[in-house]
Motif scaffolding. Structure first.
Motif, PDB file in Angstrom:
ATOM      1  N   LEU A 172      64.157  80.006  56.108  1.00 33.92           N
ATOM      2  CA  LEU A 172      63.922  81.042  55.101  1.00 33.92           C
ATOM      3  C   LEU A 172      62.460  81.460  55.192  1.00 33.92           C
ATOM      4  O   LEU A 172      61.563  80.689  54.844  1.00 33.92           O
ATOM      5  CB  LEU A 172      64.254  80.497  53.702  1.00 33.92           C
ATOM      6  N   SER A 173      62.243  82.666  55.696  1.00 35.29           N
ATOM      7  CA  SER A 173      60.894  83.232  55.739  1.00 35.29           C
ATOM      8  C   SER A 173      60.784  84.147  54.529  1.00 35.29           C
ATOM      9  O   SER A 173      61.589  85.061  54.371  1.00 35.29           O
ATOM     10  CB  SER A 173      60.714  84.040  57.033  1.00 35.29           C
ATOM     11  N   LEU A 174      59.792  83.922  53.677  1.00 33.46           N
ATOM     12  CA  LEU A 174      59.711  84.755  52.475  1.00 33.46           C
ATOM     13  C   LEU A 174      59.585  86.226  52.847  1.00 33.46           C
ATOM     14  O   LEU A 174      60.151  87.089  52.195  1.00 33.46           O
ATOM     15  CB  LEU A 174      58.529  84.335  51.599  1.00 33.46           C
ATOM     16  N   THR A 175      58.821  86.515  53.916  1.00 36.07           N
ATOM     17  CA  THR A 175      58.595  87.923  54.283  1.00 36.07           C
ATOM     18  C   THR A 175      59.095  88.221  55.693  1.00 36.07           C
ATOM     19  O   THR A 175      59.377  87.311  56.462  1.00 36.07           O
ATOM     20  CB  THR A 175      57.094  88.285  54.267  1.00 36.07           C
ATOM     21  N   ARG A 176      59.132  89.516  55.997  1.00 38.21           N
ATOM     22  CA  ARG A 176      59.500  89.970  57.334  1.00 38.21           C
ATOM     23  C   ARG A 176      58.265  90.254  58.203  1.00 38.21           C
ATOM     24  O   ARG A 176      58.382  90.818  59.281  1.00 38.21           O
ATOM     25  CB  ARG A 176      60.380  91.228  57.243  1.00 38.21           C
ATOM     26  N   GLY A 177      57.083  89.905  57.698  1.00 34.53           N
ATOM     27  CA  GLY A 177      55.869  90.019  58.522  1.00 34.53           C
ATOM     28  C   GLY A 177      55.326  91.434  58.662  1.00 34.53           C
ATOM     29  O   GLY A 177      54.681  91.768  59.654  1.00 34.53           O
TER      30      GLY A 177
ATOM     31  N   GLY B  76      55.349  89.030  42.036  1.00 33.18           N
ATOM     32  CA  GLY B  76      56.100  88.686  40.828  1.00 33.18           C
ATOM     33  C   GLY B  76      56.738  87.332  41.093  1.00 33.18           C
ATOM     34  O   GLY B  76      57.714  87.223  41.835  1.00 33.18           O
ATOM     35  N   ARG B  77      56.148  86.291  40.508  1.00 33.47           N
ATOM     36  CA  ARG B  77      56.561  84.923  40.790  1.00 33.47           C
ATOM     37  C   ARG B  77      58.064  84.715  40.617  1.00 33.47           C
ATOM     38  O   ARG B  77      58.724  84.131  41.485  1.00 33.47           O
ATOM     39  CB  ARG B  77      55.780  84.014  39.821  1.00 33.47           C
ATOM     40  N   GLU B  78      58.614  85.229  39.504  1.00 38.34           N
ATOM     41  CA  GLU B  78      60.031  84.981  39.212  1.00 38.34           C
ATOM     42  C   GLU B  78      60.958  85.671  40.211  1.00 38.34           C
ATOM     43  O   GLU B  78      62.034  85.164  40.513  1.00 38.34           O
ATOM     44  CB  GLU B  78      60.368  85.433  37.786  1.00 38.34           C
ATOM     45  N   ASN B  79      60.522  86.840  40.721  1.00 38.98           N
ATOM     46  CA  ASN B  79      61.369  87.553  41.696  1.00 38.98           C
ATOM     47  C   ASN B  79      61.636  86.693  42.915  1.00 38.98           C
ATOM     48  O   ASN B  79      62.756  86.570  43.388  1.00 38.98           O
ATOM     49  CB  ASN B  79      60.659  88.825  42.196  1.00 38.98           C
ATOM     50  N   ILE B  80      60.546  86.126  43.440  1.00 38.88           N
ATOM     51  CA  ILE B  80      60.681  85.409  44.710  1.00 38.88           C
ATOM     52  C   ILE B  80      61.288  84.030  44.484  1.00 38.88           C
ATOM     53  O   ILE B  80      62.089  83.557  45.289  1.00 38.88           O
ATOM     54  CB  ILE B  80      59.315  85.333  45.438  1.00 38.88           C
ATOM     55  N   LEU B  81      60.949  83.416  43.344  1.00 39.33           N
ATOM     56  CA  LEU B  81      61.585  82.140  43.004  1.00 39.33           C
ATOM     57  C   LEU B  81      63.102  82.334  42.915  1.00 39.33           C
ATOM     58  O   LEU B  81      63.882  81.537  43.451  1.00 39.33           O
ATOM     59  CB  LEU B  81      61.026  81.609  41.677  1.00 39.33           C
ATOM     60  N   ALA B  82      63.506  83.431  42.275  1.00 40.18           N
ATOM     61  CA  ALA B  82      64.945  83.719  42.147  1.00 40.18           C
ATOM     62  C   ALA B  82      65.601  83.827  43.520  1.00 40.18           C
ATOM     63  O   ALA B  82      66.696  83.310  43.744  1.00 40.18           O
ATOM     64  CB  ALA B  82      65.160  85.015  41.365  1.00 40.18           C
ATOM     65  N   ASP B  83      64.915  84.480  44.445  1.00 36.65           N
ATOM     66  CA  ASP B  83      65.505  84.671  45.778  1.00 36.65           C
ATOM     67  C   ASP B  83      65.618  83.353  46.537  1.00 36.65           C
ATOM     68  O   ASP B  83      66.598  83.122  47.257  1.00 36.65           O
ATOM     69  CB  ASP B  83      64.665  85.667  46.593  1.00 36.65           C
TER      70      ASP B  83
ATOM     71  N   MET C 119      73.370  90.909  48.996  1.00 35.41           N
ATOM     72  CA  MET C 119      72.621  91.246  50.216  1.00 35.41           C
ATOM     73  C   MET C 119      71.256  90.562  50.257  1.00 35.41           C
ATOM     74  O   MET C 119      70.581  90.569  51.288  1.00 35.41           O
ATOM     75  CB  MET C 119      72.437  92.767  50.340  1.00 35.41           C
ATOM     76  N   ILE C 120      70.836  89.954  49.148  1.00 32.31           N
ATOM     77  CA  ILE C 120      69.536  89.272  49.157  1.00 32.31           C
ATOM     78  C   ILE C 120      69.628  88.058  50.069  1.00 32.31           C
ATOM     79  O   ILE C 120      70.604  87.304  50.024  1.00 32.31           O
ATOM     80  CB  ILE C 120      69.116  88.895  47.715  1.00 32.31           C
ATOM     81  N   GLY C 121      68.638  87.888  50.910  1.00 35.96           N
ATOM     82  CA  GLY C 121      68.640  86.775  51.853  1.00 35.96           C
ATOM     83  C   GLY C 121      69.223  87.134  53.198  1.00 35.96           C
ATOM     84  O   GLY C 121      68.901  86.505  54.206  1.00 35.96           O
ATOM     85  N   VAL C 122      70.089  88.159  53.230  1.00 35.33           N
ATOM     86  CA  VAL C 122      70.745  88.546  54.485  1.00 35.33           C
ATOM     87  C   VAL C 122      69.678  89.042  55.464  1.00 35.33           C
ATOM     88  O   VAL C 122      68.826  89.845  55.101  1.00 35.33           O
ATOM     89  CB  VAL C 122      71.796  89.659  54.221  1.00 35.33           C
ATOM     90  N   PRO C 123      69.692  88.552  56.712  1.00 35.11           N
ATOM     91  CA  PRO C 123      68.580  88.887  57.599  1.00 35.11           C
ATOM     92  C   PRO C 123      68.621  90.299  58.180  1.00 35.11           C
ATOM     93  O   PRO C 123      67.602  90.945  58.304  1.00 35.11           O
ATOM     94  CB  PRO C 123      68.694  87.847  58.716  1.00 35.11           C
ATOM     95  N   ASP C 124      69.806  90.769  58.550  1.00 26.73           N
ATOM     96  CA  ASP C 124      69.843  91.957  59.407  1.00 26.73           C
ATOM     97  C   ASP C 124      70.742  93.035  58.803  1.00 26.73           C
ATOM     98  O   ASP C 124      71.573  92.761  57.939  1.00 26.73           O
ATOM     99  CB  ASP C 124      70.392  91.556  60.794  1.00 26.73           C
ATOM    100  N   ALA C 125      70.576  94.253  59.307  1.00 27.45           N
ATOM    101  CA  ALA C 125      71.450  95.361  58.933  1.00 27.45           C
ATOM    102  C   ALA C 125      72.895  94.982  59.267  1.00 27.45           C
ATOM    103  O   ALA C 125      73.151  94.316  60.268  1.00 27.45           O
ATOM    104  CB  ALA C 125      71.040  96.604  59.709  1.00 27.45           C
ATOM    105  N   GLN C 126      73.808  95.378  58.422  1.00 23.35           N
ATOM    106  CA  GLN C 126      75.217  95.051  58.646  1.00 23.35           C
ATOM    107  C   GLN C 126      75.849  96.081  59.583  1.00 23.35           C
ATOM    108  O   GLN C 126      75.575  97.270  59.461  1.00 23.35           O
ATOM    109  CB  GLN C 126      75.957  95.029  57.307  1.00 23.35           C
TER     110      GLN C 126
END
Ligand SMILES: [Zn+2]
Length: 849
Positions: A83-88, A144-151, A461-468
């Motif tokens: 799990l990478s928090l960002t896409r760089g 936003g701390r809660e946003n990313i914690l939620a994810d 779709m949250i967490g999903v890495p790539d376009a479907q």
């Protein structure tokens, strides 16, 4: 960042570097499997009997410990995720001009390419990499701390890892604020995921989940860190240097190949042999005795009703004969009904894995391809579905299905069709796309970002890495009375004369692509300016009208322009004359094409590199428009491009004529005609010809020229700053480029010498000109300089000591030399008005005294 640099649209970049050939691990750039034959079957048979999982958490593409991922995924057959928090998005791109969203798309694909090699899965949160951050507080404030914690909680609840591994400690030891935050939030998520009162809205889809333990994968690069790591309690050791005889490689060797997929970061890595010790220190949960998975049941016994499954799967592996994989099929078919009867997420996953293992054992090739890689709404695609049985096991084909925009189309089940040995069986289908079929934009970019996080409407779709994939094909086969369905995305298969056979995704594109030449249009005076719009047909016989949507007070002439494009691929450029309001104003301009009663306002951008599959995006046909008074006395500018930036285009916005200087220009050209010469970012790091012609440039200054040097990476730094001695002479007098940076873009700026012409002429610079900056103030400031230089500006991050080395000015002979490590390369292309006014003063410096 969510600005699509429009000038990169339609750009195809092929960066050709020799591609290493690996006997077993073939680097797959076209969506094929990384392994094949015996190793692939053996690994999948192993995996069927292992029900355990590991999730690693860090912040960026490249933070992951690839060797450890390969060890768990391929050595221990565990379900393994990163799990990478960002896409760089905020990094530097070493292989092309793409920045921001487009760079995030490249890095996403590089991670997926790495995962195809190390065998792990990839996940992301909604967090956007907004650039370097010194503290966790700043990072968490921006996301936003809660946003990313939620994810993170969401990904844990979906993935259900037995063990979670943090890559960082959650303390300033980690450096980057994103790194610290990944561990701070990871620790909190470990228990929050198990708490039904935290993020209860997720429980519509998932159950709370408590992982057994949380580790920190201690990194120890210095002797002190090594000592610290050795002293940690409750740690276990893992040797990622172990050799895997099935793969013919150690996990550290696999990591070298996997890690080298991060080409946009220039992270080519060695394939290391010999021991590779890793420490896992227990942060929370039950401490283990010897092994990271101690106390976790990773067998079928963990699933109610699973007891009978393991012995059958053990037999499948134990009796596997590489020359006759089809002999394993009857054993797998014995296990299948037992697994299918169990209602548990593990059983569901293992059933899919088992069906794929059956296909592998039967040498069954299934593939769905379209007759082209792009289609417009309302058009019809031909889809070829193909299957080949390459074993002597009597597989029969019993059904097929296809789903795509507008619904599903199933052939349903039909009478079993025998499949003769090694004979392709085809099925041709057509698919009529609905007129309102959505374009194939990667889902995280389909809405504008919400500040520093992506706006993703669908929780699933949250967490999903790539376009479907837009189209999915399914094939149903009969294995001695057992029905097995395999799913494949529909792709376009083609042969490139130099690269060989490749595949790419099938995408839905707008009928016409509408592109603006520049993402920012600056109006330095009240004079009207020409705005060019390019329209390109993605299908034949397109006719319509183009217009510009402008904020109140702005005017375009003519109001509308008709266009007609006969062939697919035809394009036309149409110009509008735009008049700004008298007063300072800013807003957004949008180009709109009206075709067949439909309004289209996006372009088509294709990103293509050999190490990742081609990516198609649909950037907004919009630009930022700025009416800001900028006076400038320079006109002819010479630009020495360094590692790549968009400053020349920005300077043209000021009405300057910009010539990009070649090695030959620097060595022999007449430089005296330039009002100013500017070096691009990292130019002294990457251009030996620039360093070699330093004397000519100094002569140019001495004879009355103006020279501006933008940032270069300090000696010993990354990105081409590794060699020594190359930065000793960037100016007429000694100055030392060093590491300091100011990463808070709002950091206050003081004028050290307010009377210097640079700050007063031709534009009077004030505090206002430092408002609205993006990402950072600057980087790689000078730490020491000769007394001939005058510092112009002081700025520093909150709580740090003042830095005066960001902008140095000196007169030299009849000319002026300026060193400026402020982030002009970010501010100018983003249309920051103050940056234009200050840069105009630098270019005009010769006239200011
Ligand atoms: Zn990182």
């Amino acid at each position: 960042m969510s600005i699509f640099p429009a000038r990169f649209l339609r750009l195809h970049l092929y960066w050709l570097i020799p591609v290493a050939v690996h006997i077993i691990l073939i680097v797959p750039s076209n969506g094929q499997r990384a392994l094949s034959g015996t190793p692939e079957i053996e690994l999948s048979l192993h995996k069927l009997n292992v029900l355990g999982s590991v999730l690693m958490i860090a912040a960026h593409p490249d933070d992951e410990n690839t060797a450890l991922l390969a060890y768990f995924a391929q050595g221990r057959s565990l379900r393994t995720g990163y799990l990478s928090l960002t896409r760089g998005e905020g990094g530097q791109n070493l292989i092309g001009p793409q920045q921001g969203d487009l760079l995030g798309v490249i890095r996403t694909q590089e991670l997926l390419a790495a995962r195809r090699i190390d065998g792990a899965e990839q996940f992301f949160t909604r967090a956007i990499d907004f650039g370097y951050s010194k503290t966790a507080d700043e990072t968490l404030g921006k996301w936003g701390r809660e946003n990313i914690l939620a994810d993170i909680v969401w990904v844990i609840r979906k993935f259900r890892p037995d063990v979670i591994i943090l890559r960082f400690s959650g303390t300033p030891r980690d450096g980057h604020g994103h790194h610290q935050s990944s561990a701070i939030l990871g620790k909190e998520a470990f228990s929050a995921a198990a708490d039904k009162n935290r993020f209860p809205e997720q429980l519509r889809y998932v159950q709370p989940w408590q992982a057994k333990r949380l580790f920190w994968n201690v990194f120890s690069f210095t002797p002190e860190q090594e000592k610290e790591a050795q002293a940690l309690p409750h740690k276990v050791e893992v040797d990622a240097g172990e050799f895997n005889p099935v793969l013919g490689k150690s996990y550290a060797e696999i990591a070298g190949i996997s890690r080298s997929q991060h080409r946009s970061q220039g992270f080519g890595a060695a394939e290391r042999r010999g021991p590779s010790k890793n420490f896992l220190a227990t942060v929370a949960g039950d401490p283990p005795d010897h092994d990271p998975l101690d106390g976790v049941d990773v067998t079928w016994n963990r699933v109610p009703g699973g007891e009978g499954v393991a012995p059958i799967l053990a037999e499948a592996l134990g009796t596997f004969i590489p020359e006759h994989p089809d002999k394993t099929i009857p054993i797998l078919l014995k296990a299948r009904p037992l697994i299918a009867a169990i209602d548990d997420p593990w059983a569901k996953r293992k059933l899919e894995e088992l069906d794929e293992a059956l296909a592998l054992c039967a040498g069954l090739w299934v593939d769905a391809t379209a007759d082209r890689y792009s289609a417009v709404p309302g058009s019809t695609l031909k889809i070829n579905m193909e299957a080949i049985d390459r074993s002597h096991y009597p597989v029969k084909k019993t059904g097929f299905g296809l789903s795509g925009p507008g619904g599903g189309q199933g052939g349903g089940l039909y009478d079993a069709l025998p499949m003769p040995y090694n004979e392709p069986v085809h099925q041709e289908l057509t698919w009529k796309l609905p007129l309102d079929a959505p374009y194939s934009q990667p889902f995280w970019l389909s809405r504008p970002a919400a500040g520093n996080i992506y706006d993703i409407a669908d929780q699933q779709m949250i967490g999903v890495p790539d376009a479907q994939p837009d189209f999915m094909a399914s094939f149903t086969f009969d294995f001695s009375g057992t029905q097995v369905t395999l799913k494949r995305p529909v792709r376009y298969r083609y042969v490139d004369p130099t690269e060989g056979e490749l595949t790419r995704a099938v995408v839905i594109v707008p009928e016409v692509a509408v592109d603006l030449a520049e993402p920012v249009a600056l109006f330095p005076s009240e004079a009207p300016k020409k705005i060019e719009v390019q329209v390109k047909a993605n299908t034949a016989d397109m006719a319509g009208e183009l217009r510009l949507d402008l904020p109140a007070g702005w005017r375009a002439e003519p109001a509308r322009q008709p266009f007609r494009l006969t062939q697919m691929g035809d394009e036309r450029t149409v110009a509008f004359s735009v008049t700004p309001p008298r007063e300072g104003a800013q807003g957004r301009l949008r180009a709109i094409a009206q075709v067949d009663g439909k309004e289209i306002s996006s372009g088509v951008a294709v990103i293509a590199f050999p190490h990742i599959p081609p990516q198609t995006l649909f950037p907004d046909a919009a630009a930022k428009i700025e009416r800001v008074d900028v006076k400038i006395s320079a006109h002819k500018i010479g630009y020495v491009m360094g590692a790549g930036d968009q400053v020349p285009e920005a300077l043209r916005q000021l009405g300057c004529e910009v010539a990009v200087l070649s090695a030959r220009d620097l060595a022999e050209g007449d430089l005296s005609g330039f009002d100013a010469i500017v070096t691009g970012v990292r130019a002294y790091n990457v251009r030996a010809d620039l360093r070699a012609n330093q004397q000519r440039l100094m002569d140019y200054v001495q004879n009355g020229g103006t020279m501006i040097v933008q940032y270069n990476v300090a000696e010993g730094g990354p990105f081409g700053g590794r060699r020594t001695g190359e930065l000793e002479h960037v100016g007429p007098y000694p100055l030392k480029i060093d590491r300091p940076r100011v990463s808070v873009e709002e950091a206050p700026v003081q004028f050290v010498h307010p009377d210097n012409p640079l700050l007063v002429w031709p534009n009077h610079i004030s505090e206002r000109d430092f408002q609205g900056w993006i990402q950072e103030r600057g980087l790689y400031f000078a730490s020491e300089w000769d007394a001939h230089y005058q510092s112009m500006l002081e700025t520093h991050d909150p709580g740090e000591k003042p830095l005066e080395g960001g902008m140095l000015y000196t007169r030299y002979g009849k000319g002026v030399y300026i060193f400026s490590a402020f982030s002009w390369f970010r501010e100018l292309p983003a249309g920051v008005p103050g940056a234009y006014r200050i840069f105009a003063n630098m270019l005009s410096a010769r006239g200011g005294h």
